[in-house]
Design a protein around this motif. Structure first.
Motif, PDB file in Angstrom:
ATOM      1  N   GLU A 155     -68.637  41.558  79.682  1.00  0.00           N
ATOM      2  CA  GLU A 155     -67.566  42.813  80.734  1.00  0.00           C
ATOM      3  C   GLU A 155     -68.174  44.031  80.662  1.00  0.00           C
ATOM      4  OE1 GLU A 155     -63.164  42.446  78.480  1.00  0.00           O
ATOM      5  OE2 GLU A 155     -64.975  42.922  77.440  1.00  0.00           O
ATOM      6  N   LYS A 156     -69.671  44.417  80.345  1.00  0.00           N
ATOM      7  CA  LYS A 156     -70.109  45.310  80.774  1.00  0.00           C
ATOM      8  C   LYS A 156     -70.945  45.124  82.699  1.00  0.00           C
ATOM      9  CE  LYS A 156     -73.872  48.759  79.541  1.00  0.00           C
ATOM     10  NZ  LYS A 156     -75.404  48.452  78.641  1.00  0.00           N
ATOM     11  N   ARG A 157     -71.019  44.091  82.305  1.00  0.00           N
ATOM     12  CA  ARG A 157     -71.710  43.747  83.641  1.00  0.00           C
ATOM     13  C   ARG A 157     -70.351  43.179  84.634  1.00  0.00           C
ATOM     14  NH1 ARG A 157     -76.261  45.273  85.541  1.00  0.00           N
ATOM     15  NH2 ARG A 157     -78.480  44.655  83.870  1.00  0.00           N
ATOM     16  N   ASN A 158     -69.241  42.854  84.457  1.00  0.00           N
ATOM     17  CA  ASN A 158     -68.154  42.425  85.123  1.00  0.00           C
ATOM     18  C   ASN A 158     -66.860  42.644  84.157  1.00  0.00           C
ATOM     19  OD1 ASN A 158     -65.909  41.638  86.780  1.00  0.00           O
ATOM     20  ND2 ASN A 158     -66.968  39.356  86.534  1.00  0.00           N
ATOM     21  N   PRO A 159     -66.419  43.503  84.454  1.00  0.00           N
ATOM     22  CA  PRO A 159     -65.423  43.282  83.260  1.00  0.00           C
ATOM     23  C   PRO A 159     -63.858  42.550  83.416  1.00  0.00           C
ATOM     24  CG  PRO A 159     -65.449  45.841  83.918  1.00  0.00           C
ATOM     25  CD  PRO A 159     -65.958  45.163  85.121  1.00  0.00           C
ATOM     26  N   ALA A 160     -63.560  41.804  84.533  1.00  0.00           N
ATOM     27  CA  ALA A 160     -63.299  40.718  84.714  1.00  0.00           C
ATOM     28  C   ALA A 160     -63.861  39.590  84.109  1.00  0.00           C
ATOM     29  CB  ALA A 160     -62.859  41.077  86.304  1.00  0.00           C
ATOM     30  N   VAL A 161     -64.300  39.225  83.624  1.00  0.00           N
ATOM     31  CA  VAL A 161     -65.265  38.337  83.643  1.00  0.00           C
ATOM     32  C   VAL A 161     -64.296  37.055  82.985  1.00  0.00           C
ATOM     33  CG1 VAL A 161     -66.042  38.741  81.463  1.00  0.00           C
ATOM     34  CG2 VAL A 161     -67.566  36.747  82.727  1.00  0.00           C
ATOM     35  N   ASP A 162     -64.367  35.776  83.277  1.00  0.00           N
ATOM     36  CA  ASP A 162     -63.519  34.881  82.522  1.00  0.00           C
ATOM     37  C   ASP A 162     -64.491  34.010  81.576  1.00  0.00           C
ATOM     38  OD1 ASP A 162     -62.468  32.540  81.796  1.00  0.00           O
ATOM     39  OD2 ASP A 162     -61.323  32.260  83.888  1.00  0.00           O
ATOM     40  N   ILE A 163     -63.715  33.947  79.978  1.00  0.00           N
ATOM     41  CA  ILE A 163     -64.957  33.595  79.375  1.00  0.00           C
ATOM     42  C   ILE A 163     -64.737  32.848  79.230  1.00  0.00           C
ATOM     43  CG2 ILE A 163     -67.027  34.240  77.297  1.00  0.00           C
ATOM     44  CD1 ILE A 163     -66.794  36.832  78.243  1.00  0.00           C
ATOM     45  N   ARG A 164     -64.727  31.339  78.596  1.00  0.00           N
ATOM     46  CA  ARG A 164     -64.137  29.795  77.885  1.00  0.00           C
ATOM     47  C   ARG A 164     -65.268  30.228  76.745  1.00  0.00           C
ATOM     48  NH1 ARG A 164     -60.498  28.139  80.775  1.00  0.00           N
ATOM     49  NH2 ARG A 164     -60.057  29.727  82.889  1.00  0.00           N
ATOM     50  N   LEU A 165     -64.750  29.393  75.565  1.00  0.00           N
ATOM     51  CA  LEU A 165     -65.549  28.494  74.744  1.00  0.00           C
ATOM     52  C   LEU A 165     -65.290  27.670  74.603  1.00  0.00           C
ATOM     53  CD1 LEU A 165     -64.432  31.857  71.843  1.00  0.00           C
ATOM     54  CD2 LEU A 165     -65.943  31.249  73.762  1.00  0.00           C
ATOM     55  N   VAL A 166     -66.438  26.758  74.469  1.00  0.00           N
ATOM     56  CA  VAL A 166     -66.789  24.967  74.373  1.00  0.00           C
ATOM     57  C   VAL A 166     -65.713  24.969  72.801  1.00  0.00           C
ATOM     58  CG1 VAL A 166     -67.281  22.893  74.396  1.00  0.00           C
ATOM     59  CG2 VAL A 166     -68.299  24.790  76.252  1.00  0.00           C
ATOM     60  N   ALA A 167     -65.045  23.853  72.786  1.00  0.00           N
ATOM     61  CA  ALA A 167     -64.816  23.064  71.174  1.00  0.00           C
ATOM     62  C   ALA A 167     -65.703  21.818  71.593  1.00  0.00           C
ATOM     63  CB  ALA A 167     -63.671  23.136  70.799  1.00  0.00           C
ATOM     64  N   ALA A 168     -66.853  21.768  71.032  1.00  0.00           N
ATOM     65  CA  ALA A 168     -67.353  20.266  70.621  1.00  0.00           C
ATOM     66  C   ALA A 168     -66.946  19.053  70.076  1.00  0.00           C
ATOM     67  CB  ALA A 168     -68.596  20.069  71.078  1.00  0.00           C
ATOM     68  N   TRP A 169     -67.329  18.541  70.192  1.00  0.00           N
ATOM     69  CA  TRP A 169     -67.373  16.898  69.997  1.00  0.00           C
ATOM     70  C   TRP A 169     -67.679  16.687  68.206  1.00  0.00           C
ATOM     71  CZ3 TRP A 169     -70.038  17.598  73.698  1.00  0.00           C
ATOM     72  CH2 TRP A 169     -71.543  16.776  73.723  1.00  0.00           C
ATOM     73  N   THR A 170     -66.880  15.691  67.455  1.00  0.00           N
ATOM     74  CA  THR A 170     -67.075  15.496  66.137  1.00  0.00           C
ATOM     75  C   THR A 170     -68.543  14.584  66.929  1.00  0.00           C
ATOM     76  OG1 THR A 170     -65.360  14.858  65.602  1.00  0.00           O
ATOM     77  CG2 THR A 170     -66.865  12.887  64.366  1.00  0.00           C
ATOM     78  N   ALA A 215     -68.730  37.626  70.377  1.00  0.00           N
ATOM     79  CA  ALA A 215     -67.903  39.170  70.498  1.00  0.00           C
ATOM     80  C   ALA A 215     -69.682  40.147  71.018  1.00  0.00           C
ATOM     81  CB  ALA A 215     -68.096  39.860  69.122  1.00  0.00           C
ATOM     82  N   ARG A 216     -70.395  39.486  70.818  1.00  0.00           N
ATOM     83  CA  ARG A 216     -71.778  39.672  71.312  1.00  0.00           C
ATOM     84  C   ARG A 216     -72.086  39.990  72.890  1.00  0.00           C
ATOM     85  NH1 ARG A 216     -77.586  39.713  68.371  1.00  0.00           N
ATOM     86  NH2 ARG A 216     -76.859  38.036  67.942  1.00  0.00           N
ATOM     87  N   MET A 217     -72.053  38.375  73.298  1.00  0.00           N
ATOM     88  CA  MET A 217     -71.586  37.970  74.189  1.00  0.00           C
ATOM     89  C   MET A 217     -70.648  38.320  75.053  1.00  0.00           C
ATOM     90  SD  MET A 217     -74.452  35.491  74.918  1.00  0.00           S
ATOM     91  CE  MET A 217     -75.274  34.470  73.980  1.00  0.00           C
ATOM     92  N   THR A 218     -69.804  38.923  74.971  1.00  0.00           N
ATOM     93  CA  THR A 218     -68.710  38.934  75.652  1.00  0.00           C
ATOM     94  C   THR A 218     -68.412  40.116  75.687  1.00  0.00           C
ATOM     95  OG1 THR A 218     -66.906  36.655  74.009  1.00  0.00           O
ATOM     96  CG2 THR A 218     -65.875  39.007  75.955  1.00  0.00           C
ATOM     97  N   ALA A 219     -68.983  41.216  75.245  1.00  0.00           N
ATOM     98  CA  ALA A 219     -69.981  42.713  75.372  1.00  0.00           C
ATOM     99  C   ALA A 219     -70.782  42.404  76.554  1.00  0.00           C
ATOM    100  CB  ALA A 219     -69.914  43.382  74.137  1.00  0.00           C
ATOM    101  N   LEU A 220     -71.664  42.438  76.429  1.00  0.00           N
ATOM    102  CA  LEU A 220     -72.733  42.004  77.518  1.00  0.00           C
ATOM    103  C   LEU A 220     -72.132  41.710  78.575  1.00  0.00           C
ATOM    104  CD1 LEU A 220     -76.396  40.673  77.070  1.00  0.00           C
ATOM    105  CD2 LEU A 220     -74.941  40.161  79.038  1.00  0.00           C
TER     106      LEU A 220
END
Length: 319
Positions: free
Chosen positions: A165-180, A158-163
């Motif tokens: 989005e403030k710079r670019n409201p259209a930013v495409d943010i993806r989360l990596v779900a890593a491996w076992t 949430a903190r990263m996304t807010a940062l």
């Protein structure tokens, strides 16, 4: 040599090559304008080249390609904001994009063994600017003090996304779900000890889903861990490195049974590439250049590309 009118024709050798007559000064002079200035035919304007799409990878050793030949591979093709000279998954992503005819300017900000909270608290001055795409990779067990607990992860996404989005409201943010991690699954010290090999990857995916639900601006999840599970389930990779690697199967882990091997990072980069660009990873083909450079056979590259494609198709279908 034969004179003709005001020009001169030269006949060269028996090939009969003719050089056109040079124009006289009168013929070549541009016509004067009404104001007495010279009028020249305007050359067609060339359209400016579009700026490359910018993408930033934030993570730790899993993004760096640690303990494998991928770590420093083609580091010069990407921008390491820390100046550490890592290539890793971002450099593989860049190589795939170039082969697919896509223009991405790739940057990374990483630190081994650290969480997203560390990057936000200690390093955000390095990346606090507009980006088109941001890929966030959390610490492998989510919380070092409380493995499997997603609370800090959810907060920091949430903190990263807010940062961003403030710079670019259209930013495409993806989360990596890593491996076992095999060491977390097959050894008594592991938090997922005694559980199926897919359990840790499933928990990491569930945590990413919770983070995304809490921060709807996150565009999607990169299912790296589930692609690893698919590779094991389909016989492309061996599920247990502690009992030896089966003939003709890949070991996705490196020597510590924690980080990835070249094959593991290659699969991670393929899934990331397909998720971000929408391009079918199998379109890269069995002769994909980075696979060969890093020691993977054509058959292995093709098999891993197929795994990535199939896992992304499952994700798209919502299964």
């Amino acid at each position: 040599m034969m004179k003709y009118g005001s020009g001169i024709w030269l006949l060269i050798g028996c090939a009969g090559l003719a050089v056109a007559p040079a124009a006289t000064a009168k013929e070549s002079a541009p016509a004067p304008t009404a104001a007495g200035a010279t009028s020249l035919a305007a050359a067609p304007a060339l359209a400016p080249k579009a700026a490359p799409r910018t993408i930033l990878f934030i993570g730790n050793s899993f993004t760096q390609g640690a303990h494998s030949a991928a770590r420093n591979w083609h580091a010069g093709t990407v921008t390491d904001l820390n100046g550490a000279g890592y290539g890793g998954v971002p450099a593989l992503f860049k190589a795939f994009c170039e082969q697919a005819g896509l223009d991405y300017a790739v940057s990374l900000e990483t630190q081994g063994g650290k969480s997203l909270g560390f990057h936000y608290d200690e390093r955000r001055a390095l990346f606090d600017k507009p980006w088109d795409v941001v890929v966030l990779q959390e610490y492998s067990v989510l919380d070092r003090a409380s493995p499997g607990d997603p609370a800090a992860y959810i907060r920091d996404v949430a903190r990263m996304t807010a940062l961003f989005e403030k710079r670019n409201p259209a930013v495409d943010i993806r989360l990596v779900a890593a491996w076992t991690r095999a060491d977390q699954t097959y050894t008594p010290k592991g938090h997922w000890y005694g559980k199926p090999v897919a359990a840790m990857a499933d928990d990491l995916r569930a945590a990413a889903e919770r983070a995304r639900a809490a921060t709807p601006a996150v565009k999607g999840i990169v299912p790296v861990g589930e692609a690893w599970t698919r590779a094991m389930a389909t016989g492309v990779a061996d599920p247990d490195p502690y009992d030896g690697i089966a003939y003709d199967q890949l070991d996705l882990w490196t020597y510590d049974h924690y980080h990835a091997s070249v094959a593991g990072y290659y699969l991670s980069a393929l899934v990331t590439f397909g998720a971000i660009t929408g391009v079918d990873p199998t379109s890269l083909g069995a002769h994909e250049k980075s696979a060969d450079a890093l020691g993977l056979s054509d058959a292995q590259a093709a098999a891993l590309q197929t795994v990535a494609r199939d896992e992304l198709a499952r994700l798209k279908a919502g299964r």
